[in-house]
Design an enzyme around this catalytic site. Structure first.
Site, PDB file in Angstrom:
ATOM      1  N   ASP A  25       0.866  -1.169   0.000  1.00  0.00           N
ATOM      2  CA  ASP A  25       0.000   0.000   0.000  1.00  0.00           C
ATOM      3  C   ASP A  25       0.918   1.238   0.000  1.00  0.00           C
ATOM      4  OD1 ASP A  25      -2.380   1.581   0.761  1.00  0.00           O
ATOM      5  OD2 ASP A  25      -1.326   1.775   2.662  1.00  0.00           O
ATOM      6  N   ASP A  27      -0.107   5.179   0.750  1.00  0.00           N
ATOM      7  CA  ASP A  27      -0.346   6.140   1.821  1.00  0.00           C
ATOM      8  C   ASP A  27      -0.456   5.411   3.165  1.00  0.00           C
ATOM      9  OD1 ASP A  27      -1.422   9.083   2.230  1.00  0.00           O
ATOM     10  OD2 ASP A  27      -2.529   7.737   3.521  1.00  0.00           O
ATOM     11  N   ASP A 246      -1.741  -0.405   5.854  1.00  0.00           N
ATOM     12  CA  ASP A 246      -2.070   0.253   7.121  1.00  0.00           C
ATOM     13  C   ASP A 246      -3.565   0.161   7.436  1.00  0.00           C
ATOM     14  OD1 ASP A 246      -2.805   2.108   5.075  1.00  0.00           O
ATOM     15  OD2 ASP A 246      -2.873   3.694   6.572  1.00  0.00           O
TER      16      ASP A 246
END
Ligand code: PLP
Ligand code: CA
Length: 307
Positions: A25, A27, A246
């Site tokens: 991922d 961001d 995240d």
């Protein structure tokens, strides 16, 4: 069942030996929100992993960028990459519409330039991106909006210009049950940096779903179209792939949905208590979001490798 184990000295070798492909991922793992600097030490960790022979792909639900624009951002933030190694939700959506659905007709887009760019690259005609040109006319004038009979597909993504006129226009097209309804992603919220939270694309998709009584097919994480692209275009083997992210409901759920393992990092959206809460739940949907491993930051993996 996944157990949300801390990666540490005792299990890191077994972990590193268990995969040869990494999906990361962006961001919240590589950088934070709109920041124009990387999370400290993470570019070096990605380099270490590449030197060990791991293939790295960058996967993001952010539909505002084309693959080419991601490459520019990655390079600026010290992540060396090429377009082939990036799968954003705008790209996944254009590929899904073109190749999986075989639709090459006109598309009405609620979204931004990243989606327009990927549909241009796929050779699919489209309109709708940008301001609606309505200029505050009255409610009755809505019925004067010309509906294009060639549009048999509506795509919804992140759109700063989203408003009632666009909602009405999408509803008109989607009142035809033959009209395809596709969303780039349904993230509930966006990190705004400094701990702030903004409404995510899911809020826009929900408005269109609610007003039409229809459900969109979603292309981004955690849904299969994004994972399928990596399998079909790059031949990745999900059993030998680790998804780093995240978020539980997008990144970790993608890992479960595609038969990969998931490593949660705590540099973004999720707190460890959120993940731990899932391990105590009986709900299958919750169990399919439990990380296999977690680390405070991806830089900690770099430290474990060099120790
Ligand atoms: N959607 C938008 C519009 C964003 O700006 C972001 C993050 O910046 C995301 C989704 C989430 O992206 P990622 O999947 O890289 O965390
Ligand atoms: Ca993220």
């Amino acid at each position: 069942m996944a157990r949300c184990l801390l990666l540490e000295k005792s299990n890191v070798k077994e972990f590193l030996d268990s995969f040869d492909t990494i999906l990361t991922d962006c961001d919240g793992v590589l950088w934070e929100g709109a920041a124009d600097y990387p999370i400290p030490g993470v570019p070096e960790t990605i380099q270490q992993l590449k030197k060990m022979g791991k293939r790295v792909f960058y996967v993001s639900n952010n539909s505002t960028k084309t693959r080419a624009e991601y490459v520019v951002k990655c390079q600026k933030l010290q992540y060396d990459t090429t377009e082939e190694e990036v799968v954003g939700s705008a790209y996944a959506t254009a590929q899904y519409v073109k190749h999986t659905l075989g639709y090459k007709g006109k598309v009405y887009i609620i979204g931004s330039s990243g989606i327009a760019g990927e549909f241009d690259a796929a050779g699919i005609p489209h309109f709708g991106v940008g301001e609606d040109g309505w200029n505050g006319r009255g409610l009755r004038d809505l019925l004067d909006i010309k509906i294009d009979p060639e549009v048999k597909c509506v795509v919804v993504g992140f759109d700063l210009h989203f408003n009632y006129v666009k909602l009405f226009t999408a509803q008109q097209y989607l009142s035809d049950p033959e009209c395809l309804f596709i969303a780039t992603n349904t993230d509930s919220a966006l990190p705004a940096g400094g701990g702030g939270i903004l409404p995510g694309t899911g809020a826009i998709v929900s408005a269109v779903e609610f007003s039409t009584g229809r459900q969109a097919t979603v292309c981004g994480k955690p849904h299969n179209p994004l994972g399928d692209i990596l399998v079909q275009q790059h031949g990745i083997n999900p059993k030998r792939t680790i998804m780093i992210g995240d978020r539980l409901d997008t990144d970790m759920a993608l890992a479960h949905n595609c038969g990969m393992r998931g490593l949660l990092v705590l540099t973004g959206f999720t707190k460890l208590e959120d993940a731990r809460r899932l391990t105590a739940s009986n709900s299958i949907a919750h169990q399919k979001q439990i990380p296999h491993y977690y680390l405070p930051s991806l830089v900690d993996l770099g430290k474990l490798i060099t120790e």
